[in-house]
Design an enzyme around this catalytic site. Structure first.
Site, PDB file in Angstrom:
ATOM      1  CD  GLU A   1       3.341   4.217   4.309  1.00 47.95           C
ATOM      2  OE1 GLU A   1       4.480   4.286   4.829  1.00 47.95           O
ATOM      3  OE2 GLU A   1       2.709   3.152   4.229  1.00 47.95           O
TER       4      GLU A   1
ATOM      5  CG  LEU B   1      -2.012  -1.020   1.318  1.00 47.14           C
ATOM      6  CD1 LEU B   1      -2.661  -0.977   2.692  1.00 47.14           C
ATOM      7  CD2 LEU B   1      -3.047  -0.790   0.237  1.00 47.14           C
TER       8      LEU B   1
ATOM      9  CB  THR C   1      -2.253   4.351   2.584  1.00 46.50           C
ATOM     10  OG1 THR C   1      -3.198   3.278   2.577  1.00 46.50           O
ATOM     11  CG2 THR C   1      -0.861   3.808   2.267  1.00 46.50           C
TER      12      THR C   1
ATOM     13  CB  THR D   1       0.830   2.962  21.893  1.00 44.62           C
ATOM     14  OG1 THR D   1       2.250   2.806  21.981  1.00 44.62           O
ATOM     15  CG2 THR D   1       0.504   4.260  21.183  1.00 44.62           C
TER      16      THR D   1
ATOM     17  CG  HIS E   1       4.556  -0.631  11.864  1.00 46.96           C
ATOM     18  ND1 HIS E   1       5.468  -1.279  11.074  1.00 46.96           N
ATOM     19  CD2 HIS E   1       3.803   0.149  11.041  1.00 46.96           C
ATOM     20  CE1 HIS E   1       5.278  -0.903   9.813  1.00 46.96           C
ATOM     21  NE2 HIS E   1       4.276  -0.039   9.767  1.00 46.96           N
TER      22      HIS E   1
ATOM     23  CG  ASP F   1       4.839   2.084  20.152  1.00 47.31           C
ATOM     24  OD1 ASP F   1       5.317   1.982  21.306  1.00 47.31           O
ATOM     25  OD2 ASP F   1       3.651   2.405  19.946  1.00 47.31           O
TER      26      ASP F   1
HETATM   27  N1  ARG Z   1       1.873  -1.377   4.690  1.00 43.39           N
HETATM   28  C1  ARG Z   1       2.062   0.018   4.864  1.00 43.39           C
HETATM   29  C2  ARG Z   1       3.205   0.346   5.855  1.00 43.39           C
HETATM   30  O1  ARG Z   1       3.590  -0.428   6.713  1.00 43.39           O
HETATM   31  C3  ARG Z   1       0.791   0.810   5.147  1.00 43.39           C
HETATM   32  C4  ARG Z   1      -0.430   0.216   5.747  1.00 43.39           C
HETATM   33  C5  ARG Z   1      -1.578   1.212   5.692  1.00 43.39           C
HETATM   34  N2  ARG Z   1      -2.862   0.707   6.161  1.00 43.39           N
HETATM   35  C6  ARG Z   1      -4.064   1.246   5.817  1.00 43.39           C
HETATM   36  N3  ARG Z   1      -5.172   0.792   6.351  1.00 43.39           N
HETATM   37  N4  ARG Z   1      -4.191   2.193   4.965  1.00 43.39           N
HETATM   38  O2  ARG Z   1       3.784   1.416   5.831  1.00 43.39           O
HETATM   39 ZN    ZN Z   2       3.971   1.223   8.267  1.00 46.14          ZN
HETATM   40 CA    CA Z   3       3.869   1.394  23.239  1.00 48.26          CA
END
Ligand code: ARG
Ligand code: ZN
Ligand code: CA
Length: 288
Positions: free
Chosen positions: A199, A158, A195, A225, A208, A220
């Site tokens: 990002e 994504l 997304t 969190t 994350h 993280d």
């Molecule tokens: N896979 C991507 C990352 O780790 C983005 C995930 C975004 N998720 C969403 N629900 N738009 O950076």
């Molecule tokens: Zn990410």
């Molecule tokens: Ca945490």
């Protein structure tokens, strides 16, 4: 994270700058203050890299992404009401907003949107979309602009991002065209611009929420969190308990989890401290 770890391996200076930033964030968290109190406006340049007509997304679609970012980063997204009441108090305004650039690096007027034709059907996560020699578009100076590349991506990706302190040429974020903005080719369940929200979170140094390990040992580096075991997907039901984080469980409705766009709703106070620390540090020239 693959991109991030590759860069940590290959670029010792990035490694040092990331370590230095973590040290500063640690002090900042102890002091509980940010230098920038005002809202930062980030000038954005969007590189639409396309082969087919479909991939050449409209200016309206680009603007819908900017609007989504502005809601999420000021915590004015109406769906924040879906955050479970135990965490309502943690929903925090990041004090960041976004505007398409009005001047290019030479000082001339611009729409902030560049359309660049390619022969590539799709790009991998190897930064090739960021250079003309590999079918992509060259970034504008990363000290001033947030570079956003929008293209077709391989492997179900994504998007991906570069953390602060890395090489200028590849700095910025890359987003799949069909997961970009809230109109046009944007496709559910990734049609709310999140997304982009996720990002940009990495671009401002957020990790994350599950700490990128599958065994509760990761972090993280954010105290408010809950520690979580692994990414959540789809539209989880509250609570989802892991890593002895009951009764409330994982904060899967955080922008830095992997749930569907309509299930991610918030940043926390301490995540905002981390983002603001990067605006006081390696991204200090942004919005100035
Ligand atoms: N896979 C991507 C990352 O780790 C983005 C995930 C975004 N998720 C969403 N629900 N738009 O950076
Ligand atoms: Zn990410
Ligand atoms: Ca945490």
């Amino acid at each position: 994270m693959q991109v991030h770890h590759r860069l940590l391996e290959r670029d010792p200076e990035f490694r040092l700058r990331q370590a230095e930033l973590e040290r500063k964030i640690h002090n900042r968290l102890a002091a509980g203050t940010s230098v920038r109190q005002a809202v930062t406006t980030v000038p954005v340049v969007v590189h639409v890299v396309y082969k087919t007509a479909d991939e050449k997304i409209t200016a309206a679609q680009v603007k819908s992404q900017i609007a989504a970012l502005n809601k999420d980063y000021r915590a004015t997204n109406p769906d924040k009401s879906k955050v479970p009441s135990v965490w309502q108090g943690l929903v925090t305004d990041a004090r960041v907003q976004f505007a398409l650039a009005t001047r290019n690096p030479a000082g001339n007027k611009t729409s902030g949107i560049l359309y660049v034709r390619t022969t590539q059907a799709a790009f991998p996560d190897d930064d090739s979309v960021k250079a003309p020699a590999t079918g992509g578009s060259a970034g504008w100076p990363s000290a001033r602009y947030l570079n956003v590349w929008v293209c077709s991506l391989g492997d179900g990706l994504l998007g991906y991002a570069q953390f602060p302190g890395g090489p200028a040429k590849t700095d910025g974020i890359v987003i799949l065209n069909r997961a970009f903005g809230t109109t046009g080719t944007a496709t559910a369940p990734f049609r709310l611009g999140r997304t982009g929200t996720h990002e940009v979170g990495h671009w401002l140094n957020l990790r994350h929420i599950w700490g990128d390990t599958e065994d509760c040992s990761g972090t993280d580096f954010v105290a408010d969190t809950p520690n979580a075991q692994h990414p959540n997907y789809g539209k989880p039901r509250f609570p989802h308990v892991s890593c002895q984080n009951g009764p409330n469980g994982d904060m899967f409705m955080n922008y830095m989890d992997y749930v569907d766009d309509d299930a991610m709703l918030m940043f926390t106070a301490q995540q905002v401290v981390r983002m603001q620390a990067s605006l006081d540090g390696p991204r200090a020239t942004i919005g100035k």
